[in-house]
Design a protein around this motif. Structure first.
Motif, PDB file in Angstrom:
ATOM      1  N   UNK A 130      60.969  67.072  42.300  1.00 47.08           N
ATOM      2  CA  UNK A 130      60.422  68.406  42.041  1.00 47.08           C
ATOM      3  C   UNK A 130      60.373  69.183  43.345  1.00 47.08           C
ATOM      4  N   UNK A 131      60.540  70.489  43.232  1.00 48.29           N
ATOM      5  CA  UNK A 131      60.448  71.363  44.403  1.00 48.29           C
ATOM      6  C   UNK A 131      59.369  72.402  44.117  1.00 48.29           C
ATOM      7  N   UNK A 132      58.340  72.402  44.960  1.00 44.53           N
ATOM      8  CA  UNK A 132      57.181  73.257  44.693  1.00 44.53           C
ATOM      9  C   UNK A 132      56.946  74.232  45.841  1.00 44.53           C
ATOM     10  N   UNK A 133      56.559  75.432  45.470  1.00 49.50           N
ATOM     11  CA  UNK A 133      56.105  76.419  46.442  1.00 49.50           C
ATOM     12  C   UNK A 133      54.582  76.381  46.416  1.00 49.50           C
ATOM     13  N   UNK A 134      54.014  75.973  47.533  1.00 44.14           N
ATOM     14  CA  UNK A 134      52.599  75.646  47.595  1.00 44.14           C
ATOM     15  C   UNK A 134      51.955  76.450  48.723  1.00 44.14           C
ATOM     16  N   UNK A 135      50.743  76.936  48.505  1.00 49.19           N
ATOM     17  CA  UNK A 135      50.001  77.638  49.552  1.00 49.19           C
ATOM     18  C   UNK A 135      48.960  76.707  50.162  1.00 49.19           C
ATOM     19  N   UNK A 136      48.827  76.767  51.485  1.00 48.65           N
ATOM     20  CA  UNK A 136      47.800  75.974  52.166  1.00 48.65           C
ATOM     21  C   UNK A 136      47.026  76.885  53.105  1.00 48.65           C
ATOM     22  N   UNK A 137      45.824  76.461  53.416  1.00 45.85           N
ATOM     23  CA  UNK A 137      45.036  77.225  54.376  1.00 45.85           C
ATOM     24  C   UNK A 137      45.123  76.558  55.741  1.00 45.85           C
ATOM     25  N   UNK A 138      45.370  77.371  56.772  1.00 47.41           N
ATOM     26  CA  UNK A 138      45.356  76.871  58.142  1.00 47.41           C
ATOM     27  C   UNK A 138      44.114  77.393  58.850  1.00 47.41           C
ATOM     28  N   UNK A 139      43.135  76.526  59.128  1.00 45.26           N
ATOM     29  CA  UNK A 139      41.983  76.978  59.917  1.00 45.26           C
ATOM     30  C   UNK A 139      42.401  77.457  61.305  1.00 45.26           C
ATOM     31  N   UNK A 140      43.382  76.801  61.923  1.00 46.44           N
ATOM     32  CA  UNK A 140      43.781  77.184  63.280  1.00 46.44           C
ATOM     33  C   UNK A 140      44.350  78.596  63.304  1.00 46.44           C
ATOM     34  N   UNK A 141      45.199  78.924  62.329  1.00 41.69           N
ATOM     35  CA  UNK A 141      45.779  80.272  62.291  1.00 41.69           C
ATOM     36  C   UNK A 141      44.909  81.240  61.492  1.00 41.69           C
ATOM     37  N   UNK A 142      43.888  80.734  60.841  1.00 40.08           N
ATOM     38  CA  UNK A 142      43.027  81.544  59.979  1.00 40.08           C
ATOM     39  C   UNK A 142      43.870  82.321  58.967  1.00 40.08           C
ATOM     40  N   UNK A 143      44.721  81.584  58.269  1.00 41.58           N
ATOM     41  CA  UNK A 143      45.640  82.243  57.331  1.00 41.58           C
ATOM     42  C   UNK A 143      45.987  81.312  56.178  1.00 41.58           C
ATOM     43  N   UNK A 144      46.242  81.917  55.026  1.00 41.41           N
ATOM     44  CA  UNK A 144      46.871  81.202  53.924  1.00 41.41           C
ATOM     45  C   UNK A 144      48.370  81.320  54.117  1.00 41.41           C
ATOM     46  N   UNK A 145      49.062  80.188  53.982  1.00 37.98           N
ATOM     47  CA  UNK A 145      50.495  80.169  54.266  1.00 37.98           C
ATOM     48  C   UNK A 145      51.218  79.382  53.181  1.00 37.98           C
ATOM     49  N   UNK A 146      52.508  79.633  53.073  1.00 37.19           N
ATOM     50  CA  UNK A 146      53.287  79.043  51.989  1.00 37.19           C
ATOM     51  C   UNK A 146      54.220  77.977  52.537  1.00 37.19           C
ATOM     52  N   UNK A 147      54.415  76.907  51.770  1.00 39.94           N
ATOM     53  CA  UNK A 147      55.360  75.875  52.157  1.00 39.94           C
ATOM     54  C   UNK A 147      56.130  75.413  50.920  1.00 39.94           C
ATOM     55  N   UNK A 148      57.255  74.753  51.165  1.00 36.41           N
ATOM     56  CA  UNK A 148      58.026  74.141  50.089  1.00 36.41           C
ATOM     57  C   UNK A 148      57.826  72.638  50.173  1.00 36.41           C
ATOM     58  N   UNK A 149      57.483  72.021  49.056  1.00 35.22           N
ATOM     59  CA  UNK A 149      57.262  70.575  49.035  1.00 35.22           C
ATOM     60  C   UNK A 149      58.204  69.930  48.023  1.00 35.22           C
TER      61      UNK A 149
END
Lengths: 400, 400
Positions: free
Chosen positions: A148-167
């Motif tokens: 499966x290929x998923x587009x997932x959002x994660x939170x980065x405390x260091x960058x203080x941002x929600x960001x997207x990744x492919x898993x």
């Protein structure tokens, strides 16, 4: 019966009429068409055009001069018009590979209206086609179990941002309870979290290598390497703004420093084997630079490191704290004896010399690595090949 | 320091030179550009072209006659060339919406080289843009928690095939242990498992409706409704073959009959609430036809049914066993009192009459449904609106 048939037929006819334009894309031609000898014929219906060219990576490269320097660009060849207004070009027989091209009609770069298969590379959209028949069929969707290929959002405390990744999770992940090793796979400058799964055919390569028993089943995490961006163009709150290279926060340490946030998110949310022996990191160009520095900054995190056509800047006098004490940190990393430190580059790559210098540094210190040199330059063809070769070497303790 | 800088700068310069073409897409122009009054300016650099038109769904429709009948096509307007060879067109002020367009240069349909945002509808690729400022911003990526979108393969014992689907899981799914209701969302003829998440903006609509507390957090499953296909064009073992409508197994009962395989896969592999009260099914056009029949064939499976511009063929005299005993099965379904049976259609849809007839049948039998009529025809604009309205009505037991 009559009523059913008449309604059904009316629907079918309406859909066909309605969809006629949608279906044909305004073109009834077959293009590209692969011939028996693996030459390819391209066609464009353009009776009003006065000249049409094709440009693509299967044509001999041409050197282009610019005020900032020269670079190799894909070659160009003219199409010839017949009496029906169809322009045509037949290539030489081509080796099995994924190729890209565009047409140029009266000076305008266009995509082939008969070919819906396109890929975006930064801000350029090109058509693609695949010549099959290679020993591996590595880039094809084969009749094998698919991950499966998923587009997932994660939170980065260091960058203080929600960001997207492919898993990528391997076939069977959802229905099982097995834990898996993880490859973190990083793109180049101007790329994004979609680059490896689209341009890089990472999904097909992993599906195929795993199905053949060549690669261990693994999770593959494809991040967005530009710390100033949330996500790929069109997928963030920037809306449909044009893509940018967004240099400011790509190679200043921001991405590297936040990377433990990524690993923490993956280990918390996926069934990983959360130790160094089951983590790899690899990247192309800027992603190779990131992989070098992340693996050095966090020497207990990754046992397998892949630098593909890496943008190597191995000097420890930048302002960024991440690059301080370069030599000492590298020493620490290599004293811990990584299972694989793999350096690959094309012999025509503009980063060839920088990589050779870096290998001299490793040699001088007796640091163990594996070197792979391929033909050609700084191109996706090489990066797909490197991934196909790198993935099978991972997570096999006996190779140490 | 000097060495670091020189290497770093060499890399940056090389990347910028190397990527120059990739970055600009061969064009330095801004197109489309939204003006202060929400009119939009389109530009194309084409000094050699002798005429350039734009066609798009924001222009008044034009009736097109074909030997098989006539249909409404997006209108067309000419661009005007300036002395620099740049062609330009400025639209009327536009209402907030997602629009699509293409350019026609000397008779060749091309995409705007300054706009990388494109969507494929069956075999036609169009550029898109969004006019913001609507009360909802429903189609935008807003600064809200985002769900994940996964491309997942499942096995269907009924079809004896591995098939691909798109699964939306709401924000927080991966990290939590909550169970969720499921909406099964089906595409139209010629579409595939990518259609709703791309053309339909389903990801953005769900993210936004959930974040605003209007819709319950839910899983959304977007299948491929053509039983003869494994997956969207380019994603199956057919390789990069041109898309087809592939009529044979789209509306013959195959897809409907296999549907319990889909529900079984989802309930086995995702944290669902696996009962009728927490399952909805909806679809557009052919997907409306599928939703009608699947919900009727399996009257204990879905409590919420949405028929969007549905290809309604409500007659029980087809050869397919699925359509046998239509009246009796529909009676059974409505005796079980579905929580919502929602019918929506545009007043210019070519299926308007067939839907009106079907509503008469429901009325005659006293079957309860909700009817929504919108302007316009058989177009994605309507289907995005319907999803935005349908999703908030789901899984709220008090509404019964």
């Amino acid at each position: 019966m009559k009523k059913f048939l008449s309604l059904a037929m009316a629907f079918m006819v309406s859909m066909v009429v309605y969809s006629q334009q949608a279906l044909t894309g305004g073109s009834q031609l077959i293009s590209p068409e692969t011939n028996a000898d693996n030459s390819v014929t391209f066609r464009l219906f353009a009776p009003e055009a006065s000249e049409v060219f094709i440009t693509g990576d299967f044509l001999p490269v041409e050197s282009v001069s610019t005020p900032m320097g020269s670079y190799d660009a894909p070659g160009k060849a003219p199409l010839v018009k017949n009496e029906q207004g169809v322009w045509e070009f037949r290539s030489a027989p081509l080796a099995p590979e994924l190729y890209s091209y565009a047409l140029i009609a009266d000076g305008i770069r266009i995509n082939d209206p008969s070919n819906v298969y396109q890929l975006r590379d930064i801000a350029t959209i090109s058509n693609i086609f695949i010549i099959e028949g290679g020993p591996d069929g590595m880039y094809k969707v084969n009749d094998v179990p698919h991950g499966s290929v998923s587009k997932v959002w994660y939170h980065s405390p260091v960058l203080d941002a929600d960001r997207r990744m492919t898993v990528y999770t391997p076939a069977g992940y959802e229905s099982g309870d097995k834990r898996y090793p993880v490859l973190y796979l990083l793109h180049g400058m101007g790329g994004d979290e979609n680059a490896w799964s689209e341009l890089g055919r990472a999904t097909q390569i992993l599906d195929n290598q795993i199905a053949r028993g060549k690669a261990e089943p693994m999770i593959v995490v494809m991040t967005n390497g530009n710390a100033a961006m949330q996500a790929a163009p069109g997928e963030s709150r920037l809306g449909l703004a044009p893509p940018t290279m967004a240099l400011p926060k790509t190679m200043d340490g921001s991405f590297e420093t936040h990377f433990p946030d990524v690993v923490e998110f993956i280990d918390s949310n996926y069934r990983t084997i959360a130790d160094k022996q089951h983590r790899a990191i690899a990247g192309l160009s800027m992603g190779g630079f990131h992989s070098l520095h992340i693996s050095k900054e966090y020497p207990d995190m990754f046992d397998y490191i892949g630098l593909f056509s890496s943008a190597i800047l191995p000097h420890n006098d930048s302002d960024s704290p991440v690059y301080a004490d370069f030599d000492a940190k590298l020493k620490t990393q290599f004293e811990k004896n990584p299972a694989l430190y793999w350096i690959a580059i094309g012999d025509k790559d503009f980063l060839y010399e920088a990589n050779a210098e870096y290998r001299q540094l490793l040699d001088k210190n007796g640091y163990r690595y594996v070197y792979r040199e391929s033909p050609d330059g700084h191109i996706w063809k090489n990066w797909r090949i490197y991934l196909s070769e790198f993935a099978p070497q991972l997570f096999k303790p006996l190779s140490r």
